[in-house]
Design a protein around this motif. Structure first.
Motif, PDB file in Angstrom:
ATOM      1  N   THR A  58      -0.499   2.131  -8.687  1.00 32.64           N
ATOM      2  CA  THR A  58      -1.634   2.993  -9.033  1.00 32.64           C
ATOM      3  C   THR A  58      -1.508   4.329  -8.310  1.00 32.64           C
ATOM      4  O   THR A  58      -0.762   4.477  -7.344  1.00 32.64           O
ATOM      5  N   HIS A  59      -2.240   5.316  -8.838  1.00 34.85           N
ATOM      6  CA  HIS A  59      -2.282   6.629  -8.192  1.00 34.85           C
ATOM      7  C   HIS A  59      -3.726   7.108  -8.271  1.00 34.85           C
ATOM      8  O   HIS A  59      -4.366   6.986  -9.308  1.00 34.85           O
ATOM      9  N   GLU A  60      -4.199   7.686  -7.175  1.00 39.44           N
ATOM     10  CA  GLU A  60      -5.573   8.196  -7.188  1.00 39.44           C
ATOM     11  C   GLU A  60      -5.685   9.509  -7.947  1.00 39.44           C
ATOM     12  O   GLU A  60      -6.787   9.971  -8.207  1.00 39.44           O
ATOM     13  N   CYS A  61      -4.573  10.136  -8.266  1.00 45.24           N
ATOM     14  CA  CYS A  61      -4.461  11.409  -8.982  1.00 45.24           C
ATOM     15  C   CYS A  61      -4.756  12.586  -8.061  1.00 45.24           C
ATOM     16  O   CYS A  61      -5.018  12.425  -6.880  1.00 45.24           O
ATOM     17  N   ASN A  62      -4.661  13.790  -8.596  1.00 47.13           N
ATOM     18  CA  ASN A  62      -4.788  14.987  -7.741  1.00 47.13           C
ATOM     19  C   ASN A  62      -6.215  15.240  -7.287  1.00 47.13           C
ATOM     20  O   ASN A  62      -6.427  15.926  -6.295  1.00 47.13           O
ATOM     21  N   ARG A  63      -7.187  14.708  -8.006  1.00 48.00           N
ATOM     22  CA  ARG A  63      -8.590  14.898  -7.610  1.00 48.00           C
ATOM     23  C   ARG A  63      -9.269  13.544  -7.523  1.00 48.00           C
ATOM     24  O   ARG A  63     -10.047  13.155  -8.410  1.00 48.00           O
ATOM     25  N   ARG A  87      -4.005  18.023  -1.526  1.00 53.76           N
ATOM     26  CA  ARG A  87      -2.548  17.999  -1.437  1.00 53.76           C
ATOM     27  C   ARG A  87      -2.181  17.405  -0.087  1.00 53.76           C
ATOM     28  O   ARG A  87      -3.035  17.224   0.786  1.00 53.76           O
ATOM     29  N   LEU A  88      -0.895  17.151   0.082  1.00 55.07           N
ATOM     30  CA  LEU A  88      -0.456  16.515   1.320  1.00 55.07           C
ATOM     31  C   LEU A  88       0.006  17.564   2.309  1.00 55.07           C
ATOM     32  O   LEU A  88       0.305  18.695   1.939  1.00 55.07           O
ATOM     33  N   LEU A  92       0.870  -1.172   0.000  1.00 59.61           N
ATOM     34  CA  LEU A  92       0.000   0.000   0.000  1.00 59.61           C
ATOM     35  C   LEU A  92       0.905   1.219   0.000  1.00 59.61           C
ATOM     36  O   LEU A  92       1.870   1.286   0.765  1.00 59.61           O
ATOM     37  N   TRP A  93       0.555   2.155  -0.885  1.00 58.04           N
ATOM     38  CA  TRP A  93       1.314   3.404  -0.901  1.00 58.04           C
ATOM     39  C   TRP A  93       0.349   4.496  -0.477  1.00 58.04           C
ATOM     40  O   TRP A  93      -0.515   4.906  -1.252  1.00 58.04           O
ATOM     41  N   CYS A  94       0.470   4.924   0.770  1.00 60.33           N
ATOM     42  CA  CYS A  94      -0.453   5.915   1.311  1.00 60.33           C
ATOM     43  C   CYS A  94       0.292   7.233   1.466  1.00 60.33           C
ATOM     44  O   CYS A  94       0.894   7.514   2.512  1.00 60.33           O
ATOM     45  N   GLU A  95       0.230   8.033   0.417  1.00 61.38           N
ATOM     46  CA  GLU A  95       1.016   9.274   0.440  1.00 61.38           C
ATOM     47  C   GLU A  95       0.474  10.267   1.469  1.00 61.38           C
ATOM     48  O   GLU A  95       1.158  11.206   1.845  1.00 61.38           O
ATOM     49  N   ASP A  96      -0.747  10.023   1.920  1.00 59.84           N
ATOM     50  CA  ASP A  96      -1.319  10.913   2.940  1.00 59.84           C
ATOM     51  C   ASP A  96      -0.931  10.502   4.359  1.00 59.84           C
ATOM     52  O   ASP A  96      -1.536  10.952   5.329  1.00 59.84           O
ATOM     53  N   TRP A  97       0.104   9.659   4.482  1.00 58.49           N
ATOM     54  CA  TRP A  97       0.498   9.161   5.812  1.00 58.49           C
ATOM     55  C   TRP A  97       0.800  10.313   6.780  1.00 58.49           C
ATOM     56  O   TRP A  97       0.649  10.170   7.982  1.00 58.49           O
ATOM     57  N   ALA A  98       1.223  11.474   6.220  1.00 57.73           N
ATOM     58  CA  ALA A  98       1.540  12.611   7.095  1.00 57.73           C
ATOM     59  C   ALA A  98       0.396  13.621   7.164  1.00 57.73           C
ATOM     60  O   ALA A  98       0.549  14.695   7.744  1.00 57.73           O
ATOM     61  N   GLY A  99      -0.731  13.294   6.568  1.00 58.29           N
ATOM     62  CA  GLY A  99      -1.876  14.208   6.602  1.00 58.29           C
ATOM     63  C   GLY A  99      -2.097  14.919   5.281  1.00 58.29           C
ATOM     64  O   GLY A  99      -1.250  14.868   4.393  1.00 58.29           O
ATOM     65  N   ILE A 100      -3.265  15.540   5.159  1.00 58.88           N
ATOM     66  CA  ILE A 100      -3.560  16.220   3.896  1.00 58.88           C
ATOM     67  C   ILE A 100      -3.975  17.666   4.125  1.00 58.88           C
ATOM     68  O   ILE A 100      -4.196  18.125   5.237  1.00 58.88           O
ATOM     69  N   ARG A 101      -4.067  18.370   2.974  1.00 55.89           N
ATOM     70  CA  ARG A 101      -4.444  19.765   2.928  1.00 55.89           C
ATOM     71  C   ARG A 101      -5.279  19.928   1.659  1.00 55.89           C
ATOM     72  O   ARG A 101      -4.876  19.495   0.580  1.00 55.89           O
TER      73      ARG A 101
END
Lengths: 674, 674
Positions: free
Chosen positions: B529-534, B293-294, B277-286
């Motif tokens: 995979t990537h969920e993309c910016n939106r 964005r992260l 799993l690649w969870c780029e939001d591991w540090a939170g989002i904005r």
């Protein structure tokens, strides 16, 4: 006033105590080099690239006295062979650097003039986007100005995409390598090669030329008006406008005689002041996807205008003139093309065949104006026999910007060098035809293209093909910038297509735009409507009683002001001072006046601030200090030296006159005054 | 193989009988000059202009023997002071010109290499638009690649207008001043200053650098593969990919833990082969107007991922890894920013304050990687303590292209010079952190930014932020060009965001695009995979059973082929030969193979031709001559040396294997075969 100070290896040119030019080994101001240009033309839009191989400062200079003048011998270093020799002399009006020798292979030169940080510069031909050129560079190459002229607009993007026609702020039909500085000097480079004047640097202006120019000319005068007079004397004066022009609006119509007759009656019934009909379709039309285009075979279309000569006489007896249209191309499917081709009057391609230019769904030959017999034929057969002699009192002399750089010309000069000269050659052919028939005072023609010297031949500029909108770089406001910038170089008379010309991508004229343009045009030397490229998609003055009334009213305002205008035209013809004037010409010491390009002085006494924004009921006007101003429509008196917001309903564009004007009574009786 | 031939005033470098470089007074190949650059950055997009003051050919050369090498003393003319001194020596792989001296003030140099008319050139980093660089020039400056990257497209126009982000064909996150020629040589300029390689001329290639480069290196090899190996040896090899990568697809999710758990179960239920799993939001989002964005404060978000360390352990026990995200910036509203600022770990502005960069609705400080303590702090506090130590097996190491040129750095070097070095510095910080924890074989990270030497530190490239579409210069097809061009410079491992990233102006992912991208990714070293910016506006694999099934199927194809992939990775790690290879690497004598950039060899034995056009049911595939090819899905045998149209339904991208492959049995048992 201009002083030359020499040392053995340096030369300086001063205006008073102000440095204009200095070249020395410590700070070279002249550079030479070599480049390879690529010009790619598509329907008058040029894509131009340079591969610059060398740019070398001429760090070694030997200055030698040569009678009253100086001989300047430039080298890259002390042991170098001679690269450039210039003769520097002061003249009555300034100073001149004349090229005497350039080493073989040099095809790029750069010339730095000293600049001051807060200096302003103006000119460079007929500029559409910016009056003050400082902070930008201006490539000088006559071309289509582009549709949109601002890469951030949708129209520009679509134009680039579909026609490579998007344009940029510096594109113009009429560039000229001449500028005026707020330091009371002007500079002209005598060359017709591609140039790029760069005013982005704090400490210097840099003039790039893709050639060794013949001369660099400096002019000085104690006033801006004096500088304009000096330049006008240098480049040529226009004749007075014909008397009939002052009678009212020139109605642009292009749907055949019956339609023109009907619309003329409609105009007269509305008490419109009409001076002429301008039927650009006099030679016939052609339908294209861009809209209705004309048939480029310059003879009256009997089917569209039966017995045109007879009709011209009839109109003239009623005080109405008839104007036509012509350009320097001949469509390959016309009757004149094969005649010109067979006589060798057309520019040729590399194989000796007539060069063919794509004008968008039709093709044309290019009449070779470097060929004296071609000029004579064009004048005699077309301009005299087919136009003046059947009774035309003038025409739009369109184009001039499209000379492809890859054609072969009769005079043996590269078309790259002749390209910028073409508008002036074209103007001259027209002017000579009129003069040879003795009609200079009676017939006129108007051009959008220009270059150095066009002033001596073209009696009237028009601002080219604006979009039918209020857009910043392509709409109504650009015709003011165009008039003011070209006016500084001695083009005294300017006007524009009322309502604009280019309607593309669903962009069509609104009634608001049309009325604002009418209001503006009433305060220019000539009022003339245009149906635009897509007449039936766009609003015309005859489409509603409101628009007809509006045009009629403002045509009467124009006619009422004509005594004043005549005096301005007189001054324009004699001295080259433009009718429409940048504010600083009369308010030199008012710094606020120097940056304004959306209002102008109409002669010395009227301040005109047309509405060039959409959806506004008022606009800001700057009234210069030291004067008392009277609002033309209400008579309200305002002290100068401030900005005020002026209500601006249709038909009452913000206009003020100087309270002390000798024309006060005329102004006070303007039609429509409270 | 490379030979140097000298005369007293000229030098030539040959490869066999083929001239690579010649400088003599008759035809100078080295030019020096002075310019003034203007860099204007807006959110990673640079507007760059140069005012070129001088460009002078060094027409006088003195060649002196210097042991085994030659000393080349360049002057503009015989009496000139020394301008440039280079040491020329042949090396094991070629030849090298090393700068020994440059006269003060020189900040522009140009280097001409001899070219042949039909020569092809490749490389210049990770190029998105063109594999063959001939006929174009390539500015080399790491930046955002731009959205649209083609001024004729609506998306590019809108991006330019709204975010100055339109881009052009040469913009890339990873430029490199290195190219390969079809004449079996490669050339590298050792410099980090702005450069522009110009391949538009028939007779020469011209390399422009806004500095005096340290070296010009020439490499020769008897084969293209040999040339790639040579370059890989020069720039560095990547470690092998971790074993867990081969287990299947990395699922990109960014909506917190509960959502990730749910989607993982959904994937496993569909028999999807999942590696991580690649969870780029591991540090939170904005939330921003660009999309989600992260939150750039690199520590686990307890609210979004409660007990992340525990969950990483739990996942790993099930054979699933957890990956995160990091970049070299710290948001000013995070906890790490003030720590870094107070320790002096951030780049500063002219007044000694932390320099602040606008990232689009939020602002960040820039960690100064020229400061050894800042690097140590970033590694220890963030990459080790906050990431590796809690169980992350890798991350996207995003950005690296944004170093503003006006910041002040700890090492005292101009940020203009450090700008291009930044991606490599960033890669090194990441690689060192992993190595210092002894996890090089187990953890990985992937970058989009790069420059010379990034190969030695970055284990895996990803192709950056494609638009979610099939557009020519910004869509799915660009990731092939990116893999092939970067692969030639020793970047052996490449992959991309499945489905693309950038969704703007109403441009959203279609199911067709997503499936085509999955099909492509199954034949690259890493599927992710990537969920993309939106994310919520765009289709995801878990939005329909069809897409879930499709991804599951192709993940099994990927896993099935992993023994073959492992062998390729081995070759990549040992020799630097890329997994995805331009056709000419294996078919040097087939001229048809040289121009192809939309298909590739996946190792020596698989020919992959992904569908990168919208709305097609088949695509053309070129099968090189001299081989017999077997269609992977049907087993149909085709003779090489021709183009054929291959049916390409979803899940069956055109792929062929060499009939004689040692991996034939593996290929014949691929899931989904007829």
């Amino acid at each position: 006033m201009i002083r030359v100070i020499t040392e053995s290896h340096a030369v300086s040119v001063y205006l008073g105590d102000s440095l204009l030019f200095r070249h020395g080994s410590d700070a070279p101001a002249v550079f030479v080099g070599r480049g390879q240009a690529r010009f790619d033309m598509y329907r008058g839009n040029f894509d131009i690239e340079d591969y610059l191989e060398a740019r070398e400062p001429l760090t070694h200079l030997d200055v030698l006295q040569d009678g009253e003048a100086h001989r300047l011998a430039f080298r890259r270093h002390a042991e170098d062979e001679l690269q450039l020799e210039l003769r520097l002399e002061t003249t009555r009006d300034g100073a001149c650097l004349t090229t005497r020798y350039a080493a073989p292979g040099i095809n790029r030169t750069w010339w730095r003039l000293a600049a001051e940080r807060d200096e302003r510069v103006w000119g460079c031909g007929e500029q559409m986007s910016y009056l003050d050129l400082r902070g930008r560079h201006f490539p000088l190459w006559t071309s289509e100005p582009g549709v949109g002229r601002d890469k951030s607009t949708y129209v520009t993007w679509r134009s680039d995409l579909e026609n490579r026609a998007g344009g940029n702020y510096y594109h113009t039909n009429y560039p000229q390598p001449t500028f005026l500085s707020s330091r009371y000097y002007a500079c002209h480079l005598e060359t017709s090669s591609y140039a790029d004047f760069d005013f982005r640097h704090d400490g210097f202006h840099e003039l790039q030329v893709w050639a060794v120019p013949e001369r660099l000319e400096l002019f000085a005068a104690p006033s801006y008006l004096g500088l304009v007079e000096t330049l006008a004397a240098r480049f040529g004066h226009q004749p007075r406008l014909p008397d009939w022009v002052y009678e009212g609006v020139i109605l642009g119509l292009k749907r055949g005689k019956a339609h023109a007759e009907e619309k003329l009656e409609q105009a007269l019934a509305a008490d419109m002041a009409v001076s002429a009909l301008w039927c650009e379709d006099w030679a016939g039309i052609r339908e294209t996807s861009f809209g209705a285009r004309l048939f480029w075979d310059w003879q009256a279309s009997e089917s569209r205008y039966p017995d045109l000569a007879g009709w011209c006489r009839e109109l003239e007896s009623r005080g109405i003139r008839f104007l036509g249209y012509v350009n320097p191309y001949l469509c390959v499917d016309g009757e004149l093309y094969p005649v010109a081709r067979d006589h060798g009057y057309l520019a040729t391609d590399g194989r000796g065949e007539a060069a063919i230019v794509d004008f968008g769904e039709f093709h044309c030959g290019v009449v070779d104006f470097t060929h004296p017999e071609a000029c004579a034929w064009f004048k005699d057969t077309i301009l005299k026999a087919n136009m003046l002699d059947i009774g035309l009192s003038g025409w739009m002399a369109d184009f001039g910007e499209y000379l492809p750089v890859d054609v072969t010309l009769a005079n043996g000069v590269s078309a790259e060098v002749e390209h910028n000269r073409w508008p002036t050659r074209w103007a001259r052919v027209n002017a000579e035809a009129v003069a040879e028939r003795g009609k200079t005072a009676e017939a006129t023609f108007f051009m959008r293209a220009g270059y150095t010297g066009v002033q001596a031949h073209c009696p009237l500029l028009w601002g080219g093909d604006q979009s039918v909108d209020f857009s910043r770089h392509d709409g109504i406001g650009t015709v003011i910038t165009a008039a003011l910038s070209s006016g500084l170089l001695g083009n005294a008379f300017h006007h524009s297509d009322i309502g604009g010309y280019t309607s593309l991508f669903g962009n069509v004229r609104t009634a608001e735009l049309f009325k604002r343009w009418v209001d503006l045009a009433a305060f220019t030397p000539v009022m003339r409507t245009h149906e635009c490229n897509r007449p039936t998609d766009n609003l015309q003055w005859f489409d509603s009683a409101e628009l007809t009334e509006h045009l009629a009213h403002m045509s009467r305002v124009y006619r009422h002001l004509s005594p004043y205008l005549r005096a301005l035209v007189e001054e324009g013809a004699e001295l080259g001072i433009p009718v429409q004037r940048a504010l600083f010409l009369h308010f030199e010491d008012d710094p606020e006046a120097h940056g304004i390009q959306t209002q102008y002085l109409y002669g010395p006494d009227l301040m005109v601030a047309p509405v060039v924004e959409e959806g506004v009921a008022a606009r800001e006007v700057y009234l210069p200090a030291g004067e008392t101003w009277v609002h033309l429509w209400s008579g309200v008196v305002e002290e100068g030296g401030r900005r005020l917001t002026v209500n601006a309903p249709d038909g009452r564009p913000p206009v003020f006159f100087r309270q002390g004007s000798a024309w006060r009574e005329l102004f006070e009786n303007v039609p429509g005054r409270d």
